[in-house]
Design an enzyme around this catalytic site. Structure first.
Site, PDB file in Angstrom:
ATOM      1  N   SER A 298       3.532  -2.041  10.374  1.00  0.00           N
ATOM      2  CA  SER A 298       4.981  -2.110  10.627  1.00  0.00           C
ATOM      3  C   SER A 298       5.600  -3.457  10.261  1.00  0.00           C
ATOM      4  O   SER A 298       6.518  -3.921  10.942  1.00  0.00           O
ATOM      5  CB  SER A 298       5.293  -1.738  12.078  1.00  0.00           C
ATOM      6  OG  SER A 298       4.938  -0.384  12.322  1.00  0.00           O
TER       7      SER A 298
ATOM      8  N   GLY B   8       2.595   2.407  10.785  1.00  0.00           N
ATOM      9  CA  GLY B   8       3.543   3.509  10.643  1.00  0.00           C
ATOM     10  C   GLY B   8       4.249   3.884  11.933  1.00  0.00           C
ATOM     11  O   GLY B   8       4.905   4.919  12.007  1.00  0.00           O
TER      12      GLY B   8
ATOM     13  N   GLY C  18       2.939  -1.077   4.311  1.00  0.00           N
ATOM     14  CA  GLY C  18       2.978   0.354   3.985  1.00  0.00           C
ATOM     15  C   GLY C  18       4.403   0.794   3.704  1.00  0.00           C
ATOM     16  O   GLY C  18       4.936   0.582   2.613  1.00  0.00           O
ATOM     17  N   GLY C  19       5.059   1.382   4.699  1.00  0.00           N
ATOM     18  CA  GLY C  19       6.387   1.974   4.525  1.00  0.00           C
ATOM     19  C   GLY C  19       7.395   1.082   3.815  1.00  0.00           C
ATOM     20  O   GLY C  19       8.085   1.522   2.884  1.00  0.00           O
TER      21      GLY C  19
ATOM     22  N   HIS D 197      -9.510   0.974   4.823  1.00  0.00           N
ATOM     23  CA  HIS D 197      -8.245   1.169   5.547  1.00  0.00           C
ATOM     24  C   HIS D 197      -8.503   2.106   6.730  1.00  0.00           C
ATOM     25  O   HIS D 197      -9.344   3.004   6.648  1.00  0.00           O
ATOM     26  CB  HIS D 197      -7.200   1.765   4.605  1.00  0.00           C
ATOM     27  CG  HIS D 197      -5.829   1.777   5.197  1.00  0.00           C
ATOM     28  ND1 HIS D 197      -5.431   2.754   6.079  1.00  0.00           N
ATOM     29  CD2 HIS D 197      -4.786   0.926   5.068  1.00  0.00           C
ATOM     30  CE1 HIS D 197      -4.173   2.488   6.455  1.00  0.00           C
ATOM     31  NE2 HIS D 197      -3.768   1.391   5.853  1.00  0.00           N
TER      32      HIS D 197
ATOM     33  N   GLU E  79      -6.991   4.572   7.735  1.00  0.00           N
ATOM     34  CA  GLU E  79      -6.860   5.998   7.390  1.00  0.00           C
ATOM     35  C   GLU E  79      -8.136   6.503   6.704  1.00  0.00           C
ATOM     36  O   GLU E  79      -8.530   7.659   6.879  1.00  0.00           O
ATOM     37  CB  GLU E  79      -5.616   6.201   6.507  1.00  0.00           C
ATOM     38  CG  GLU E  79      -4.346   6.072   7.333  1.00  0.00           C
ATOM     39  CD  GLU E  79      -3.156   5.472   6.607  1.00  0.00           C
ATOM     40  OE1 GLU E  79      -3.104   5.520   5.365  1.00  0.00           O
ATOM     41  OE2 GLU E  79      -2.263   4.937   7.300  1.00  0.00           O
TER      42      GLU E  79
ATOM     43  N   ASN F 227       0.874  -1.178   0.000  1.00  0.00           N
ATOM     44  CA  ASN F 227       0.000   0.000   0.000  1.00  0.00           C
ATOM     45  C   ASN F 227       0.910   1.226   0.000  1.00  0.00           C
ATOM     46  O   ASN F 227       1.466   1.580   1.037  1.00  0.00           O
ATOM     47  CB  ASN F 227      -0.899  -0.026   1.251  1.00  0.00           C
ATOM     48  CG  ASN F 227      -1.764   1.217   1.362  1.00  0.00           C
ATOM     49  OD1 ASN F 227      -1.788   2.057   0.456  1.00  0.00           O
ATOM     50  ND2 ASN F 227      -2.482   1.346   2.464  1.00  0.00           N
ATOM     51  N   TRP F 228       1.039   1.820  -1.168  1.00  0.00           N
ATOM     52  CA  TRP F 228       1.975   2.943  -1.313  1.00  0.00           C
ATOM     53  C   TRP F 228       1.409   4.229  -0.710  1.00  0.00           C
ATOM     54  O   TRP F 228       2.116   5.226  -0.610  1.00  0.00           O
ATOM     55  CB  TRP F 228       2.320   3.167  -2.787  1.00  0.00           C
ATOM     56  CG  TRP F 228       3.083   2.023  -3.423  1.00  0.00           C
ATOM     57  CD1 TRP F 228       3.469   0.855  -2.821  1.00  0.00           C
ATOM     58  CD2 TRP F 228       3.561   1.947  -4.775  1.00  0.00           C
ATOM     59  NE1 TRP F 228       4.157   0.074  -3.709  1.00  0.00           N
ATOM     60  CE2 TRP F 228       4.225   0.710  -4.917  1.00  0.00           C
ATOM     61  CE3 TRP F 228       3.472   2.805  -5.877  1.00  0.00           C
ATOM     62  CZ2 TRP F 228       4.805   0.313  -6.124  1.00  0.00           C
ATOM     63  CZ3 TRP F 228       4.047   2.403  -7.087  1.00  0.00           C
ATOM     64  CH2 TRP F 228       4.716   1.176  -7.195  1.00  0.00           C
ATOM     65  N   LYS F 229       0.139   4.225  -0.350  1.00  0.00           N
ATOM     66  CA  LYS F 229      -0.529   5.417   0.201  1.00  0.00           C
ATOM     67  C   LYS F 229      -0.274   6.622  -0.721  1.00  0.00           C
ATOM     68  O   LYS F 229      -0.195   6.451  -1.928  1.00  0.00           O
ATOM     69  CB  LYS F 229      -0.079   5.643   1.647  1.00  0.00           C
ATOM     70  CG  LYS F 229      -0.266   4.367   2.497  1.00  0.00           C
ATOM     71  CD  LYS F 229      -0.108   4.568   3.964  1.00  0.00           C
ATOM     72  CE  LYS F 229      -0.333   3.240   4.683  1.00  0.00           C
ATOM     73  NZ  LYS F 229      -0.240   3.358   6.126  1.00  0.00           N
TER      74      LYS F 229
ATOM     75  N   GLU G 237      -5.261  -4.910  10.542  1.00  0.00           N
ATOM     76  CA  GLU G 237      -4.246  -3.881  10.757  1.00  0.00           C
ATOM     77  C   GLU G 237      -4.544  -3.137  12.061  1.00  0.00           C
ATOM     78  O   GLU G 237      -5.359  -2.200  12.065  1.00  0.00           O
ATOM     79  CB  GLU G 237      -4.258  -2.875   9.599  1.00  0.00           C
ATOM     80  CG  GLU G 237      -3.920  -3.470   8.255  1.00  0.00           C
ATOM     81  CD  GLU G 237      -3.352  -2.417   7.300  1.00  0.00           C
ATOM     82  OE1 GLU G 237      -2.283  -2.666   6.755  1.00  0.00           O
ATOM     83  OE2 GLU G 237      -3.957  -1.338   7.138  1.00  0.00           O
TER      84      GLU G 237
HETATM   85  P1  13P Z   1       3.104   0.464   7.701  1.00  0.00           P
HETATM   86  O1  13P Z   1       3.630  -0.820   7.101  1.00  0.00           O
HETATM   87  O2  13P Z   1       3.844   1.671   7.223  1.00  0.00           O
HETATM   88  O3  13P Z   1       2.981   0.374   9.187  1.00  0.00           O
HETATM   89  O4  13P Z   1       1.606   0.651   7.135  1.00  0.00           O
HETATM   90  C1  13P Z   1       0.717  -0.404   7.209  1.00  0.00           C
HETATM   91  C2  13P Z   1      -0.479  -0.070   6.420  1.00  0.00           C
HETATM   92  O5  13P Z   1      -1.243   0.811   6.778  1.00  0.00           O
HETATM   93  C3  13P Z   1      -0.723  -0.836   5.187  1.00  0.00           C
HETATM   94  O6  13P Z   1      -2.006  -0.629   4.702  1.00  0.00           O
END
Ligand code: 13P
Length: 260
Positions: free
Chosen positions: A222, A182, A243-244, A104, A106, A12-14, A176
């Site tokens: 994470s 994050g 994510g990251g 998600h 967010e 997930n590149w956000k 999640e």
């Molecule tokens: P991180 O891997 O950066 O914690 O993000 C997880 C995420 O929200 C994937 O959708």
């Protein structure tokens, strides 16, 4: 990880990268994908770069030679119309996407999405022929007050209400925990496994234990190359939503390999 279910690792590149970086990251991941073993890989770029990623994957020719699939990060629940700024599920499908992340945390916390919103989107995404990746997870306050089970139960039953068993069998769920996103604070394998087992039991209530046994449940929050293997070793963790670490080809491929 289970021998019955093929793991699925999605990036997930956000709201990150630019077109050139999206292209080079895609190319690097596609080049390394064959070495990751038996695992489905999905890239979920910002909507504006989806065609860039599709082209870099060779999806324009209809088949991705690398086997890496494309996914959206969100979609509207209507097929088309006066919804300024939105992306329809059919549009994602049209440019070669096979998956779409929905609900998600967010989207839920920053953009007001509720279980009812997510449920409508799940139905629309399924109707467009895409596989939804439906996210659930508790906040830190909810975990600390002992409400994890209640919150996740409400989210799973609400987000997936009224979905026929045949369709449920095709979806992906992502657990999640919000406090792990994050933050560098990954859930322990036992914490994650406990919630994954709960989610699978709930999926069984919505369909049947046999169907639930086939549904893939990703962990997200994470996930890094150095913690992926212990998560992958859990019986009900069937992949990761990253994510990251998905913004670095080597890290993403190392995570994929841990699940492959
Ligand atoms: P991180 O891997 O950066 O914690 O993000 C997880 C995420 O929200 C994937 O959708």
């Amino acid at each position: 990880m289970s021998t019955r279910r093929k793991s699925i690792v999605a990036g997930n590149w956000k709201m990150n990268l630019d077109a050139a970086k999206a292209r080079s990251l895609t190319e690097a991941i596609a080049a390394g994908a064959k070495q990751t073993g038996s695992v489905d890989l999905v890239l979920c770029p910002p909507a504006l770069y989806a065609t860039t990623v599709a082209a870099a994957l060779g999806l324009a020719a209809g088949v991705a030679p690398s086997g890496v699939a494309l996914g959206g990060q969100n979609a509207h629940d209507k097929e088309s119309g006066a919804f300024t700024g939105e992306v329809a599920p059919g549009m994602l499908r049209d440019i070669g996407s096979r998956y779409c992340i929905l609900g998600h945390s967010e989207r839920r916390t920053l953009f007001g999405e509720t279980d009812a919103t997510v449920n409508a989107k799940v139905k629309a995404v399924l109707a467009a022929g895409l596989t939804p990746i439906v996210c659930v997870g508790e906040s830190l306050a909810e975990r600390e007050s002992g409400r994890t089970e209640a919150v996740v139960t409400e989210q799973v039953l609400g987000s997936l209400a009224g979905i026929p068993a045949d369709d449920l069998a095709t979806i992906v769920v992502a657990y999640e925990p919000v406090w792990a996103i994050g933050t560098g604070k990954v859930a322990t394998p036992q914490q994650a496994q406990d919630v994954h087992a709960l989610v699978r039991a709930l999926l069984g209530r919505l369909s049947s234990p046999t169907v639930a046994d086939t549904i893939r449940i990703q962990y997200g929050g994470s996930v890094k190359p150095d913690n992926a293997a212990e998560l992958a070793a859990c019986p009900d963790i069937d992949g990761a939503l990253v994510g990251g670490a998905s913004l670095k080809a080597d890290d993403f491929l190392a995570i994929a390999k841990a699940f492959g």
